[in-house]
Design a protein around this motif. Sequence first.
Motif, PDB file in Angstrom:
ATOM      1  N   LEU A 105      -1.372 -20.361 -42.686  1.00 34.01           N
ATOM      2  CA  LEU A 105      -1.920 -19.650 -41.529  1.00 34.01           C
ATOM      3  C   LEU A 105      -2.985 -20.463 -40.800  1.00 34.01           C
ATOM      4  O   LEU A 105      -3.250 -20.214 -39.615  1.00 34.01           O
ATOM      5  N   HIS A 106      -3.590 -21.430 -41.494  1.00 34.30           N
ATOM      6  CA  HIS A 106      -4.610 -22.269 -40.854  1.00 34.30           C
ATOM      7  C   HIS A 106      -4.046 -22.947 -39.612  1.00 34.30           C
ATOM      8  O   HIS A 106      -4.704 -22.987 -38.555  1.00 34.30           O
ATOM      9  N   ASP A 107      -2.845 -23.501 -39.713  1.00 30.47           N
ATOM     10  CA  ASP A 107      -2.255 -24.215 -38.585  1.00 30.47           C
ATOM     11  C   ASP A 107      -1.598 -23.276 -37.582  1.00 30.47           C
ATOM     12  O   ASP A 107      -1.407 -23.641 -36.418  1.00 30.47           O
ATOM     13  N   LYS A 108      -1.276 -22.068 -38.008  1.00 32.09           N
ATOM     14  CA  LYS A 108      -0.578 -21.144 -37.118  1.00 32.09           C
ATOM     15  C   LYS A 108      -1.523 -20.306 -36.271  1.00 32.09           C
ATOM     16  O   LYS A 108      -1.289 -20.118 -35.071  1.00 32.09           O
ATOM     17  N   ILE A 109      -2.591 -19.789 -36.877  1.00 28.97           N
ATOM     18  CA  ILE A 109      -3.494 -18.895 -36.140  1.00 28.97           C
ATOM     19  C   ILE A 109      -4.955 -19.354 -36.198  1.00 28.97           C
ATOM     20  O   ILE A 109      -5.823 -18.697 -35.633  1.00 28.97           O
ATOM     21  N   GLY A 110      -5.211 -20.471 -36.883  1.00 30.11           N
ATOM     22  CA  GLY A 110      -6.573 -20.975 -36.974  1.00 30.11           C
ATOM     23  C   GLY A 110      -7.311 -20.409 -38.186  1.00 30.11           C
ATOM     24  O   GLY A 110      -7.002 -19.311 -38.651  1.00 30.11           O
ATOM     25  N   PRO A 111      -8.301 -21.148 -38.697  1.00 29.22           N
ATOM     26  CA  PRO A 111      -9.006 -20.722 -39.919  1.00 29.22           C
ATOM     27  C   PRO A 111      -9.795 -19.424 -39.770  1.00 29.22           C
ATOM     28  O   PRO A 111      -9.969 -18.694 -40.745  1.00 29.22           O
ATOM     29  N   VAL A 112     -10.292 -19.137 -38.563  1.00 26.87           N
ATOM     30  CA  VAL A 112     -11.100 -17.923 -38.361  1.00 26.87           C
ATOM     31  C   VAL A 112     -10.291 -16.670 -38.678  1.00 26.87           C
ATOM     32  O   VAL A 112     -10.805 -15.707 -39.270  1.00 26.87           O
ATOM     33  N   LEU A 113      -9.026 -16.663 -38.285  1.00 22.71           N
ATOM     34  CA  LEU A 113      -8.162 -15.517 -38.565  1.00 22.71           C
ATOM     35  C   LEU A 113      -7.392 -15.682 -39.878  1.00 22.71           C
ATOM     36  O   LEU A 113      -7.036 -14.693 -40.523  1.00 22.71           O
ATOM     37  N   ALA A 114      -7.154 -16.923 -40.286  1.00 24.84           N
ATOM     38  CA  ALA A 114      -6.367 -17.179 -41.493  1.00 24.84           C
ATOM     39  C   ALA A 114      -7.081 -16.687 -42.742  1.00 24.84           C
ATOM     40  O   ALA A 114      -6.454 -16.132 -43.655  1.00 24.84           O
ATOM     41  N   ILE A 115      -8.397 -16.880 -42.793  1.00 22.81           N
ATOM     42  CA  ILE A 115      -9.151 -16.507 -44.002  1.00 22.81           C
ATOM     43  C   ILE A 115      -9.121 -14.995 -44.246  1.00 22.81           C
ATOM     44  O   ILE A 115      -8.739 -14.559 -45.346  1.00 22.81           O
ATOM     45  N   PRO A 116      -9.502 -14.143 -43.263  1.00 28.05           N
ATOM     46  CA  PRO A 116      -9.431 -12.699 -43.534  1.00 28.05           C
ATOM     47  C   PRO A 116      -8.007 -12.202 -43.745  1.00 28.05           C
ATOM     48  O   PRO A 116      -7.786 -11.267 -44.521  1.00 28.05           O
ATOM     49  N   ALA A 117      -7.024 -12.827 -43.081  1.00 29.23           N
ATOM     50  CA  ALA A 117      -5.634 -12.419 -43.284  1.00 29.23           C
ATOM     51  C   ALA A 117      -5.194 -12.701 -44.716  1.00 29.23           C
ATOM     52  O   ALA A 117      -4.510 -11.873 -45.352  1.00 29.23           O
ATOM     53  N   MET A 118      -5.583 -13.853 -45.234  1.00 35.31           N
ATOM     54  CA  MET A 118      -5.241 -14.191 -46.610  1.00 35.31           C
ATOM     55  C   MET A 118      -5.912 -13.241 -47.588  1.00 35.31           C
ATOM     56  O   MET A 118      -5.292 -12.781 -48.561  1.00 35.31           O
TER      57      MET A 118
END
Length: 343
Positions: A105-118
Amino acid sequence: MSELTQEKIGLKSRRREQPVGRFSNLKLGEILARQGILIAFALFLIGFTIANDRFLAPDNIMGVVRSSAILGVMALGVTFVVLSGNLDLSVGSMMSFSTIVVLDLHDKIGPVLAIPAMFAMTMCLGALIGFLVGYLRLNSLIVTLGMLSAIHGLTLTYSGGKNMDIADKEGTWFSVFGQSDLVGIPVPILIFALLASTLGILLAKTPYGRKVYAVGGNGLAATFSGINRSRVVFTCYVLSSFCVATAGLLQASRSLGSQNTVGQGLELEVLAAVILGGASLMGGSGTIFKTVIGVLILGFIQNGLLLVGLQFYAQYIVTWIIIILAVWLDIAAKRGKLWSPIA
């Protein structure tokens, strides 16, 4: 003084002496049962220091603590599960899942959104396990053993059987969690210490912590006391999954890439660290502080084995021996003696 009087005095003296002897033997057995693993660890330290003078070097100590932080974060959550009288063998595959998801998700939506999504996805898995064990009252060993395989399959399906890497490793701030230092201390150590302090206070100083001990010590009595056992068990698994997600974040940030089996086998190491810290597999006994000590014991023993020249795969055998020893000492502490003619 008459012979009868002398005989009475001698009898009283012998009566006074006998309990002292039994008391001394009992105390020795209790010390070995309760503190035997620490005594063994001290002997390990002495042996490793003699074998290799680099063992107690400051840089080696810092390296051991840093490498133990990921395992330690996972062990903090599993401590709550074990204290509630249950087990969690799914944390290794769950850590693989969280690591792969956040990297993808880091490369798909960026780390700001990837972390809470994970975190949300991983905690949903924990909530599922908590529902099965807490509300449906299924056996925790069977449930988490099945979830170990199920989550591993989910990880392979999500990744398409491929490993994950961040495309732009030089231009991302995501590495701050696993590679950076703050005031000279690695960030993973700071996160581990902060989480341990917070969960330690939660367990020792709050009504929720007392409920966890009560449920693990005697679930039936806790229910009759008005404690919602199902809710407590459910929240313990959710809390454990939060810690696993944190560990996955640290792992992904540390390497900025990962195999889809990165957490395979870690569940046994986590359980070994929790037991080494004195948490009882029967529930209701243990602390966060002692779990931290157990994590460090395991980390320093593994580091010492490498320094004396043993191959890394020898650690699996030593981990097994440590688990057996820790379980034996745990049972011995319960019955007050190391050996018993009955089971």
